[in-house]
Design a protein around this motif. Structure first.
Motif, PDB file in Angstrom:
ATOM      1  N   ASP A 334       0.841  -1.186   0.000  1.00 33.24           N
ATOM      2  CA  ASP A 334       0.000   0.000   0.000  1.00 33.24           C
ATOM      3  C   ASP A 334       0.884   1.246   0.000  1.00 33.24           C
ATOM      4  O   ASP A 334       2.069   1.180   0.322  1.00 33.24           O
ATOM      5  N   PRO A 335       0.336   2.423  -0.370  1.00 32.31           N
ATOM      6  CA  PRO A 335       1.169   3.626  -0.484  1.00 32.31           C
ATOM      7  C   PRO A 335       1.955   3.980   0.772  1.00 32.31           C
ATOM      8  O   PRO A 335       3.049   4.539   0.680  1.00 32.31           O
ATOM      9  N   ALA A 336       1.415   3.668   1.950  1.00 32.60           N
ATOM     10  CA  ALA A 336       2.112   4.002   3.192  1.00 32.60           C
ATOM     11  C   ALA A 336       3.392   3.199   3.369  1.00 32.60           C
ATOM     12  O   ALA A 336       4.265   3.580   4.153  1.00 32.60           O
ATOM     13  N   HIS A 337       3.511   2.094   2.646  1.00 29.97           N
ATOM     14  CA  HIS A 337       4.668   1.222   2.786  1.00 29.97           C
ATOM     15  C   HIS A 337       5.421   1.085   1.468  1.00 29.97           C
ATOM     16  O   HIS A 337       5.919   0.022   1.118  1.00 29.97           O
ATOM     17  N   ARG A 338       5.472   2.214   0.737  1.00 28.61           N
ATOM     18  CA  ARG A 338       6.249   2.267  -0.495  1.00 28.61           C
ATOM     19  C   ARG A 338       7.101   3.525  -0.485  1.00 28.61           C
ATOM     20  O   ARG A 338       6.795   4.507   0.196  1.00 28.61           O
ATOM     21  N   ILE A 339       8.152   3.493  -1.259  1.00 30.29           N
ATOM     22  CA  ILE A 339       9.034   4.653  -1.360  1.00 30.29           C
ATOM     23  C   ILE A 339       8.334   5.785  -2.097  1.00 30.29           C
ATOM     24  O   ILE A 339       7.449   5.556  -2.926  1.00 30.29           O
ATOM     25  N   ALA A 340       8.750   7.022  -1.801  1.00 26.44           N
ATOM     26  CA  ALA A 340       8.199   8.185  -2.497  1.00 26.44           C
ATOM     27  C   ALA A 340       8.926   8.418  -3.813  1.00 26.44           C
ATOM     28  O   ALA A 340       8.313   8.791  -4.816  1.00 26.44           O
ATOM     29  N   LEU A 341      10.236   8.221  -3.805  1.00 27.98           N
ATOM     30  CA  LEU A 341      11.038   8.395  -5.017  1.00 27.98           C
ATOM     31  C   LEU A 341      11.914   7.175  -5.211  1.00 27.98           C
ATOM     32  O   LEU A 341      12.546   6.696  -4.267  1.00 27.98           O
ATOM     33  N   GLY A 342      11.948   6.658  -6.436  1.00 24.45           N
ATOM     34  CA  GLY A 342      12.851   5.577  -6.791  1.00 24.45           C
ATOM     35  C   GLY A 342      13.637   5.974  -8.010  1.00 24.45           C
ATOM     36  O   GLY A 342      13.074   6.489  -8.983  1.00 24.45           O
ATOM     37  N   GLY A 343      14.966   5.764  -7.972  1.00 26.64           N
ATOM     38  CA  GLY A 343      15.813   6.150  -9.095  1.00 26.64           C
ATOM     39  C   GLY A 343      16.643   4.978  -9.580  1.00 26.64           C
ATOM     40  O   GLY A 343      17.295   4.303  -8.786  1.00 26.64           O
ATOM     41  N   GLY A 344      16.629   4.723 -10.895  1.00 32.21           N
ATOM     42  CA  GLY A 344      17.423   3.637 -11.459  1.00 32.21           C
ATOM     43  C   GLY A 344      17.725   3.878 -12.916  1.00 32.21           C
ATOM     44  O   GLY A 344      17.215   4.828 -13.531  1.00 32.21           O
ATOM     45  N   ASP A 345      18.535   3.001 -13.484  1.00 38.45           N
ATOM     46  CA  ASP A 345      18.962   3.172 -14.874  1.00 38.45           C
ATOM     47  C   ASP A 345      18.763   1.932 -15.727  1.00 38.45           C
ATOM     48  O   ASP A 345      19.051   1.957 -16.922  1.00 38.45           O
ATOM     49  N   ALA A 346      18.307   0.818 -15.130  1.00 37.08           N
ATOM     50  CA  ALA A 346      18.322  -0.448 -15.850  1.00 37.08           C
ATOM     51  C   ALA A 346      17.102  -1.288 -15.528  1.00 37.08           C
ATOM     52  O   ALA A 346      16.371  -1.018 -14.573  1.00 37.08           O
ATOM     53  N   ASN A 347      16.907  -2.330 -16.335  1.00 34.04           N
ATOM     54  CA  ASN A 347      15.835  -3.285 -16.054  1.00 34.04           C
ATOM     55  C   ASN A 347      15.976  -3.883 -14.659  1.00 34.04           C
ATOM     56  O   ASN A 347      14.985  -4.267 -14.037  1.00 34.04           O
ATOM     57  N   THR A 348      17.205  -3.976 -14.170  1.00 35.54           N
ATOM     58  CA  THR A 348      17.449  -4.519 -12.838  1.00 35.54           C
ATOM     59  C   THR A 348      16.793  -3.673 -11.747  1.00 35.54           C
ATOM     60  O   THR A 348      16.610  -4.139 -10.626  1.00 35.54           O
TER      61      THR A 348
END
Length: 433
Positions: A334-348
């Motif tokens: 649920d939204p309360a237990h997810r990150i606000a920002l996620g940053g990545g560059d790859a399928n991984t």
């Protein structure tokens, strides 16, 4: 309690989507002289002297203002919002695992294993034989291989790490594994450091760091006969973003598929400490690393069945940051237990970046599933940016989103789907150098 709170936060998140949609370039339909909203000068600001693509800085700043201390001076029941970043080619240019392995091979720091097959449960007989032949048996087990002088040995190691095959082209790994949880050649780098102490590996990583930071941009290095990048740089944009997020009250984490020990040698450079650095966690015995690797959720410790890789990154974020245990750690929360920002560059990185509720930051390295989701922009919160140093040119053709962009657990491919099950159409590469 958690359900009611999650619902409230879900409604708040939906309101945020409306806010984001409404703050685009609108045509004024208001009075000729509307009241000017007071500027929130107390909000920590991203530097305006550091270049981002298009209006990406403004999109990220808006989320920081809405989720951080500017709008919420006191943390809610779930605490401060969380931001999580991949490391290699997301926070820095180039790969710290490759840099550390290259330095170690050039300085004879890899110890000869009892058998090469013992280093990975998926290693093939062909790879075992190729390594044994190239690296020899004259060096006693547990002593350093002379890889600085033995190009054949260094070459086999580099080829297996980079392409999962021997120098003769035979598969280095075989068997079954969940292709959205692990990759044997990724697990193999920390497994190559078996027999060394954490302090030794930290020392090697720091020396590789100094060497690569000192080298000029564009530098190459040769290991055996393999040529690879010989420099690494912290991205100024990401250093500034992490600084701003922390000033705005976010908890910032690094979640990397590199060895945690290696990642920790680098993460301090952007102000992230060891407690907020998550990587491949090697098991130790008598103070020395083994080939064992810690599991996640309901997957027990093993030899790399789970890494901070694709769905494995979600599991580790849920388990280590949000304290969700067992099989539940693999599930979308649920939204309360997810990150606000996620940053990545790859399928991984695609699973945890897609989980973010505020901004999905995708650094464009032409990775199909990540870019399919980024360009589709289903929730209006994707921010796609070219690499900040030596960005790639436009990819020719389109990303095969509707056919083969998604990696299945068995390694096969399929269409990339939105949360509602609809297929994302093929996407053209639109944001590039």
């Amino acid at each position: 309690m958690r359900t009611r709170h999650a619902l409230a936060l879900g409604l708040a998140a939906a309101a945020t989507v409306s806010t984001l949609a409404a703050t685009g370039p609108a045509v004024a339909a208001s009075p000729a002289h509307p009241a000017k909203a007071p500027e929130r000068t107390s909000c920590p600001q991203l530097s305006k002297s550091i270049t981002w693509y298009g209006n990406n800085r403004a999109k990220i700043q808006r989320m920081i203002d809405e989720r951080g201390i500017c709008s919420h001076p006191k943390p809610g029941p779930e605490g401060r919002p969380v931001a999580a970043f991949d490391w290699d080619n997301t926070v820095v240019k180039n790969d710290i695992s490759d840099a550390t392995l290259a330095w170690s091979l050039k300085h004879d720091k890899i110890l000869r294993p009892k058998s090469w097959k013992s280093t990975s449960p998926w290693m093939t007989t062909a790879a075992d034989r190729a390594l044994t032949k190239a690296c020899g048996t004259s060096v006693p087990v547990g002593r350093p291989l002379r890889t600085s002088k033995n190009a054949a040995c260094a070459d086999e190691i580099m080829e297996i790490r980079g392409k999962a095959r021997t120098m003769s082209g035979k598969a280095a790994f075989a068997g079954e594994w969940n292709h959205r949880r692990t990759k044997p050649e990724y697990a193999w780098i920390p497994q190559l450091f078996a027999g060394l102490t954490p302090a030794q590996v930290t020392s090697y990583a720091k020396q590789a760091r100094a060497e690569n930071l000192a080298a000029p941009i564009g530098a190459k290095q040769t290991v055996g006969t393999h040529q690879l990048a010989g420099y690494i740089r912290y991205y100024d944009q990401q250093k500034d973003l992490i600084r701003t997020l922390k000033a705005a009250g976010f908890r910032v984490y690094i979640v990397s598929a590199s060895s945690e020990t290696i990642a920790e040698a680098w993460s301090g450079g952007v102000g992230v400490d060891r407690a907020h650095t998550i990587g491949v966690r090697s098991l130790t015995e008598n103070g020395k690393f083994t080939t064992g690797i810690r599991g996640c959720g309901d997957v027990k410790d093993g030899h790399g069945e789970v890494l901070p890789y694709m769905d494995g990154k979600r599991c580790l974020i849920n388990q280590e940051i949000f304290k969700i245990k067992g099989a539940e750690a693999w599930r979308f929360q649920d939204p309360a237990h997810r990150i606000a920002l996620g940053g990545g560059d790859a399928n991984t990185d695609v699973t945890f970046v897609n989980d973010a509720t505020g901004v999905h930051l995708a650094i464009n390295r032409n990775q199909p599933e990540l870019m399919c989701r980024g360009y589709d922009n289903a929730d209006g919160r994707w921010v796609v940016n070219p690499m900040f140093i030596e960005p790639l040119p436009q990819k020719s053709g389109t990303y095969p989103c509707a056919t083969t962009g998604y990696t299945n657990t068995d390694g096969g491919t399929g269409p990339v789907r939105r949360p509602d099950g609809t297929v994302i159409p093929d996407q053209k590469d639109r944001i590039h150098a």
